[in-house]
Scaffold this active site. Structure first.
Site, PDB file in Angstrom:
ATOM      1  N   HIS A 476      59.727  44.130  -6.746  1.00  0.00           N
ATOM      2  CA  HIS A 476      61.020  44.565  -7.273  1.00  0.00           C
ATOM      3  C   HIS A 476      60.985  44.687  -8.803  1.00  0.00           C
ATOM      4  O   HIS A 476      61.282  45.745  -9.362  1.00  0.00           O
ATOM      5  CB  HIS A 476      62.099  43.567  -6.834  1.00  0.00           C
ATOM      6  CG  HIS A 476      63.478  43.905  -7.308  1.00  0.00           C
ATOM      7  ND1 HIS A 476      64.434  44.423  -6.475  1.00  0.00           N
ATOM      8  CD2 HIS A 476      64.062  43.807  -8.525  1.00  0.00           C
ATOM      9  CE1 HIS A 476      65.551  44.644  -7.170  1.00  0.00           C
ATOM     10  NE2 HIS A 476      65.353  44.264  -8.409  1.00  0.00           N
ATOM     11  N   GLU A 477      60.594  43.627  -9.464  1.00  0.00           N
ATOM     12  CA  GLU A 477      60.571  43.646 -10.932  1.00  0.00           C
ATOM     13  C   GLU A 477      59.533  44.628 -11.446  1.00  0.00           C
ATOM     14  O   GLU A 477      59.727  45.280 -12.475  1.00  0.00           O
ATOM     15  CB  GLU A 477      60.308  42.241 -11.493  1.00  0.00           C
ATOM     16  CG  GLU A 477      61.353  41.189 -11.114  1.00  0.00           C
ATOM     17  CD  GLU A 477      62.786  41.619 -11.371  1.00  0.00           C
ATOM     18  OE1 GLU A 477      63.019  42.441 -12.279  1.00  0.00           O
ATOM     19  OE2 GLU A 477      63.681  41.137 -10.640  1.00  0.00           O
ATOM     20  N   HIS A 480      61.100  48.004 -11.617  1.00  0.00           N
ATOM     21  CA  HIS A 480      61.855  48.189 -12.868  1.00  0.00           C
ATOM     22  C   HIS A 480      60.871  48.467 -14.013  1.00  0.00           C
ATOM     23  O   HIS A 480      61.123  49.303 -14.882  1.00  0.00           O
ATOM     24  CB  HIS A 480      62.641  46.924 -13.223  1.00  0.00           C
ATOM     25  CG  HIS A 480      63.885  46.720 -12.396  1.00  0.00           C
ATOM     26  ND1 HIS A 480      64.843  47.680 -12.241  1.00  0.00           N
ATOM     27  CD2 HIS A 480      64.339  45.638 -11.705  1.00  0.00           C
ATOM     28  CE1 HIS A 480      65.838  47.214 -11.487  1.00  0.00           C
ATOM     29  NE2 HIS A 480      65.547  45.975 -11.146  1.00  0.00           N
ATOM     30  N   HIS A 483      59.751  51.999 -14.162  1.00  0.00           N
ATOM     31  CA  HIS A 483      60.833  52.814 -14.719  1.00  0.00           C
ATOM     32  C   HIS A 483      60.757  52.784 -16.250  1.00  0.00           C
ATOM     33  O   HIS A 483      60.963  53.795 -16.916  1.00  0.00           O
ATOM     34  CB  HIS A 483      62.169  52.237 -14.232  1.00  0.00           C
ATOM     35  CG  HIS A 483      63.313  53.204 -14.192  1.00  0.00           C
ATOM     36  ND1 HIS A 483      64.581  52.812 -13.854  1.00  0.00           N
ATOM     37  CD2 HIS A 483      63.399  54.528 -14.442  1.00  0.00           C
ATOM     38  CE1 HIS A 483      65.386  53.875 -13.895  1.00  0.00           C
ATOM     39  NE2 HIS A 483      64.699  54.919 -14.247  1.00  0.00           N
TER      40      HIS A 483
HETATM   41 ZN   LIG Z   1      66.731  44.593  -9.953  1.00  0.00          ZN
END
Ligand SMILES: [Zn+2]
Length: 684
Positions: A476-477, A480, A483
């Site tokens: 998940h991290e 990010h 991104h």
């Molecule tokens: Zn998040």
């Protein structure tokens, strides 16, 4: 202090960083450097803005909007370093610096939006927007700059401006009060038990924690309170039904007792003031005002999402409830199933159905294997490579910095990784940036990204073995981080993760989908001792256990979404009964009888003490997006280069440079639907 007196020489925060990629020179930075640096950076920012305002030339896109976007670089660099340290390596000195710096930073932000000359210049450019021949990103920058000012009240009359400021002040005070009441309610309750037989069913770890709590308070026996690490397992495991009921009622009636910690009056006042804010700015309700700056754009889109999911979840939830009821009956339970029975029997049924726990999976998730799995996924999808570089300074010896390169060898980003808990690091996991990305004078200035976790530490005898949920958190991290690292914007305010709130979790949550795919797990999930791959049976179990009670859990999220929207689509000040309003708002989502003494709204801090007003739907919205986006990988291949390249070009590189729905449709060919999410959760 007069600005000329600020000493800049010898303060490394105010000088050019002579490090690889101009990364923060941590060993040179001392705590006493921060406050003078903040003051000097603010002074510099103010003089940059003064230069724009006093420009004798007519306002243009470049001399006003772009010039404004480029102000405050030194301040951003300083806050980037400071606030990352405040989360990852903090101490009392840094905390007191934060307290001293916060009002200065807030004032700097407020002064900017209250500057009428600056707004006039922006407005002049904005009125010509259709004749300016701007690129899509430039258009977004102009629109965003203008609306940010308008939403801060720049277009109001002097009298309205005064009222606007009064309301903002009162709302932030009420929000603090609301949160404080819930916290004090949580803290003042304790259930003191001295007879151990009343605690049968509880796991040893939880008993220990409850005994510690009693000892801290100088008492014999065990104390159960309303903090989640005690409350949640108690409701799941305690055999004593009366105690479960007692604890449930204590928890669920917080700030709803008609005493000094009651929040009903605060809710009424906040709902009324939020409506007034929206009206002042020209919106018919608060939800319309909030959603204008979201991917959803309007309440209709939110309701259509909630309703589409509701249709599929409700029948599934009824079936799941019946299954748990049957199971409870098979254990000899004869009464009507109540909310305080639900977690208990649901947990028992889960254990009997799946027989799956963390300890069975952990040996397959040794941290170094997981790192190579996660980085390897980025290599396979996007061609990225990761090279550790110890010459990049770090703030703690456990932090490992990497240089990240693109497929053609071009340098993309610095990535710091910081995996284990320490004193001075807050809990949870997050991605952040020390420095953003932007382009200026033909130079692409690349970002410095960090991912910070609190993963199980290695011991003398065992390497760091992660739980499955830690593996997901990492993915998940890291999503990010992608991104941020792949950002390819011109303006830093539109770069990387600077996107609407209901869009920002797409790049992160989509990565979690790979975690349950055998093809992906096979690449790195090997037993740390034997090197054996994870057995197929375990992989399948992870997948099926994921969807246990999917209908009921979704329905619960939907009920909160409906409640939130009901409060924030009101178009008249609210004078009615809070409990009645609540029951009415979420009636169609409720599976248990109404209990008079409890109320969700009075303790719903997301809505009244956090940033989720008219935004709770965002959790489900993001799931719809990530499932819909991932279904293209499922269709074309988990590691399909074309899909990956399209996701990179249309989503990851674009940041907030265009409206998220435009970006999404370019990737997916159409607007997202709930189908993929329902299918993934086994609801379709
Ligand atoms: Zn998040």
């Amino acid at each position: 202090m007069h600005s000329a007196q600020i000493k800049t020489s010898g303060n490394p925060l105010l000088e050019v960083f002579k490090t690889p990629h101009e990364t923060a020179p941590f060993p040179l930075i001392k705590e006493e450097h921060f406050l003078p640096a903040f003051k000097e950076a603010i002074r510099k920012g103010e003089s940059e803005i003064q230069k724009i305002v006093s420009n004798s030339k007519n306002p243009t896109f470049n001399n006003t909007v772009v010039a404004l976007e480029r102000t405050g670089r030194l301040l951003n660099r300083t806050t980037g370093i400071f606030f990352n340290l405040l989360s990852s390596e903090t101490n009392e000195t840094l905390q007191s610096i934060a307290e001293e710096a916060s009002p200065l930073l807030t004032k700097f932000g407020n002064d900017l939006f209250l500057n009428p000359v600056l707004f006039d210049r922006i407005n002049v450019v904005y009125q010509q927007k259709n004749d300016l021949d701007l690129t899509p990103e430039q258009k977004t920058l102009l629109e965003d700059t203008y609306t940010d000012f308008v939403r801060k009240g720049a277009n109001l009359s002097d009298e309205e401006k005064m009222r606007f400021r009064e309301i903002s002040k009162e709302l932030s005070m009420l929000s603090l009060k609301f949160g404080d009441n819930v916290l004090r309610e949580t803290n003042r309750y304790e259930m003191h038990i001295t007879d151990k037989s009343r605690l049968s069913g509880l796991p040893d770890g939880m008993l220990e924690a409850a005994a510690d709590k009693a000892r801290e308070k100088g008492k014999e026996g065990w104390i159960i309170d309303l903090t989640l690490p005690l409350y949640t397992p108690f409701m799941k495991y305690a055999d004593n039904r009366e105690l479960r009921k007692k604890l449930y009622l204590a928890y669920s009636s917080r700030s709803f007792k008609g005493d000094e910690l009651d929040n009903q009056g605060n809710i009424k006042r906040m709902i009324t003031l939020r409506l007034e804010t929206a009206n002042l700015l020209g919106y018919k309700n608060y939800a319309c005002y909030v959603l204008k700056k979201r991917m959803a754009t309007a309440p209709e889109a939110v309701y259509s999402l909630l309703n589409d999911l509701y249709k599929a979840c409700f029948p599934a939830a009824l079936k799941e409830k019946a299954e748990v009821e049957r199971y409870a009956q098979s254990m000899g339970f004869t009464e009507e199933l109540m909310p305080w029975d639900w977690p208990y029997y649901a947990e028992k049924l889960k254990a009997s159905k799946y027989n799956l726990n963390d300890e069975m999976l952990k040996p397959y998730f040794e941290l170094n294997h997981v790192i190579s799995g996660v980085f390897g996924l980025a290599t396979e999808l996007y061609g990225l490579t990761f090279t550790p570089n110890r010459k990049i300074p770090v703030y703690h010896e456990e932090v490992l910095p990497y240089e990240v390169f693109d497929a053609d060898g071009r340098f993309l980003s610095v990535l710091y990784t910081d995996f284990h808990p320490r004193e001075g690091k807050r809990g949870g996991a997050w991605m952040n940036e020390f420095k953003g990305q932007w382009k200026e004078n033909g130079v692409d200035s690349r970002p410095h990204i960090t991912i910070v976790m609190n993963f199980t530490r290695p011991t003398k005898t065992k390497p760091a073995l992660l739980t499955f949920s830690e593996v997901r958190t990492f993915l998940h991290e890291f999503g990010h981080a992608l991104h941020g690292m792949l950002a390819d914007s011109t303006y830093s305010v539109l770069s990387g993760t600077n996107v609407y709130r209901d869009f920002v979790e797409l790049p992160s949550q989509i990565m979690e989908n790979w975690a349950v795919e055998k093809e992906f797990l096979n690449r790195f999930a090997r037993h740390y001792k034997t090197g054996e791959p994870m057995p197929e049976e375990l992989v399948n179990k992870i997948k099926t256990a994921e969807n246990y009670l999917a209908g009921i859990l979704s329905l619960r999220q939907l009920s909160f979404g409906y409640l939130d929207m009901a409060w924030h689509t009101l178009e008249e000040p609210f004078e009615g009964n809070i409990k009645e309003f609540e029951e009415n708002a979420w009636k169609k989502t409720q599976l248990f009888p109404v209990i008079e003494k409890v109320c969700m709204s009075t303790q719903f801090s997301h809505l009244f003490a956090g940033g989720y007003a008219a935004g709770y739907y965002g959790y489900k919205w993001a799931e719809v997006l990530d499932a819909d986006a991932f279904s293209l990988f499922k269709e074309k291949g988990l590691f399909n280069k074309e899909v990956a390249s399209s996701f990179r070009k249309n989503i990851l590189e674009k940041g907030g440079s265009e409206h998220p729905m435009v970006l999404y449709k370019r990737f997916r060919g159409q607007e997202p639907t709930v189908d993929a999410l329902l299918k993934r959760s086994g609801l379709k």
